[in-house]
Every structure is written in structure tokens, then in C-alpha cells.
Design an enzyme around this catalytic site. Structure first.
Site, PDB file in Angstrom:
ATOM      1  N   ARG A  60     -58.270  34.840 -52.295  1.00  0.00           N
ATOM      2  CA  ARG A  60     -59.232  33.787 -52.645  1.00  0.00           C
ATOM      3  C   ARG A  60     -60.532  34.360 -53.191  1.00  0.00           C
ATOM      4  O   ARG A  60     -61.293  33.646 -53.856  1.00  0.00           O
ATOM      5  CB  ARG A  60     -59.459  32.852 -51.449  1.00  0.00           C
ATOM      6  CG  ARG A  60     -58.231  31.998 -51.135  1.00  0.00           C
ATOM      7  CD  ARG A  60     -58.506  31.008 -50.022  1.00  0.00           C
ATOM      8  NE  ARG A  60     -58.730  31.638 -48.746  1.00  0.00           N
ATOM      9  CZ  ARG A  60     -57.782  31.936 -47.862  1.00  0.00           C
ATOM     10  NH1 ARG A  60     -56.512  31.658 -48.143  1.00  0.00           N
ATOM     11  NH2 ARG A  60     -58.072  32.497 -46.717  1.00  0.00           N
ATOM     12  N   GLU A  97     -57.924  39.378 -35.363  1.00  0.00           N
ATOM     13  CA  GLU A  97     -58.043  38.898 -33.980  1.00  0.00           C
ATOM     14  C   GLU A  97     -56.829  39.381 -33.174  1.00  0.00           C
ATOM     15  O   GLU A  97     -56.954  39.854 -32.056  1.00  0.00           O
ATOM     16  CB  GLU A  97     -58.125  37.374 -34.008  1.00  0.00           C
ATOM     17  CG  GLU A  97     -58.680  36.801 -32.734  1.00  0.00           C
ATOM     18  CD  GLU A  97     -58.802  35.288 -32.821  1.00  0.00           C
ATOM     19  OE1 GLU A  97     -58.715  34.740 -33.938  1.00  0.00           O
ATOM     20  OE2 GLU A  97     -58.972  34.678 -31.755  1.00  0.00           O
TER      21      GLU A  97
END
Ligand code: AMP
Length: 177
Positions: A60, A97
């Protein structure tokens, strides 16, 4: 004007997993006038840093890195996921994460000493941006700043974000994460 940009971005709860508020910038792409405004704002920030190159992050980051580079008349370099770049690359692993990911850059496209601005769509923990900064520094180039459309600024207690504060950060919008 950033309010119009903010309204054009759709926030989808629980994507890609529960608890994540996903900022979907694909709806911004449907409004070329707002893409132009977003590009011009990002270009203003990057122009202040006197960059020689733009590095845009897969995927993106390409949506905005390419038009900003075009706007400023600068060359741009894609930073990609493994297995996508055909030439000789430098790689940098970074922590997510849960687990790790890797980004790569062609090792012969940015000369040592060049000033490089990094562009992505969104800044969360800063792990992706830091990995990209490390790649650029591995090439002997200098990171002059990081520009994004959305900065989840309320996440700045996260440890990776602290490391990133050594670089100037500019965003079109700040948002709750
Ligand atoms: P981070 O490495 O944590 O700063 O995450 C930034 C990268 O992950 C960017 O390339 C974003 O496209 C993507 N990302 C992380 N969190 C979100 C979110 N809440 N909405 C949209 N994209 C996100």
C-alpha cells in the site's frame, strides 16, 4: 481538507483479526481529487527533507509513494516482500505482534550517501518503517524522514515506535488505533 481525506478512508473493525481497526485506504483511491490532495500534502513534507530518493513499502506504500515521487520528480524504489525482487537484494527481518516478517531491497539501486524518504500508507508500531530504515542504512544511504497518510499516533507507547523517533515523521492524518 484533511477532513475530506479522513472521511474517504473506511475503518473496518476486526480485520484482519479481532480487535484491529483496519484503515482501508482503497476507498480513498476512488476519489482522484483527494488522492491528488493527499499526494500534494505528502510531497510538501518530503520536499522539506531534501530527499534524493523515495523508498515505498510493499504494497500500500506504492499507492502513494509512486505519485509523490512523480510529483517531486524523484526516483523511487520499491521495498518488497521476499521472493518478489529479481536482482541481488538486502533483507531485513522484523517482528510482528505474532511472529516475524521480512522486507527486501535491491542492493544496487540507491547509492551510498543518498538521502532517502520512506513512504507507507499507515504507521502503527513502526516496525515496518524501522525495517525499511535499516535496509536503507545497510546500503550506506541516509534516512531523512518517514511520511504516511495515517499515523496511529495513540500507539506511541509501543517500543518500536520509540526507535523510530530518531527520524522525522510526517502524516496527513492522525487517528485512533
Ligand atoms: P507497523 O509495522 O506496526 O507500523 O504497521 C504498519 C504496516 O502495517 C503498514 O504497512 C500498514 O499498511 C499495515 N497496518 C498496520 N496496522 C494497520 C491498520 N490498523 N490499518 C491498516 N493497515 C495497517
Amino acid at each position: 481538507m484533511p477532513e475530506a481525506i479522513r472521511s474517504a478512508i473506511r475503518v473496518i473493525p476486526d480485520f484482519p483479526k479481532e480487535g484491529i481497526q483496519f484503515y482501508d485506504l482503497s476507498t480513498l483511491l476512488l476519489q482522484p481529487d483527494l488522492v491528488k490532495q493527499t499526494t500534494e500534502l505528502l510531497a510538501l513534507y518530503v520536499a522539506e527533507w531534501n530527499a534524493d530518493y523515495i523508498a515505498a513499502i510493499d504494497a500500500r506504500g506504492f499507492w502513494f509513494g509512486a505519485p509523490v515521487a512523480q510529483n517531486l520528480g524523484l526516483p523511487w524504489v520499491p521495498v518488497r516482500k521476499p521472493g518478489k525482487l529479481p536482482g541481488s537484494v538486502r533483507s531485513q527481518e522484523y517482528e510482528l505482534e505474532y511472529g516475524t516478517d521480512t522486507l527486501c531491497i535491491h542492493d544496487d539501486v540507491i547509492p551510498a550517501g543518498a538521502r532517502v524518504a520512506i513512504i507507507d500508507d499507515l504507521l502503527a508500531t513502526g516496525g515496518t518503517a524501522m525495517a525499511t530504515a535499516n535496509l536503507i542504512e545497510q546500503l550506506g544511504a541516509t534516512v531523512v524522514g518517514f511520511a504516511c497518510v495515517v499515523d496511529l499516533a495513540n500507539l506511541d507507547f509501543l517500543p518500536n515506535r520509540k526507535n523510530l523517533t530518531q527520524y522525522p515523521i510526517a502524516s496527513v492524518l492522525e487517528a485512533e488505533g
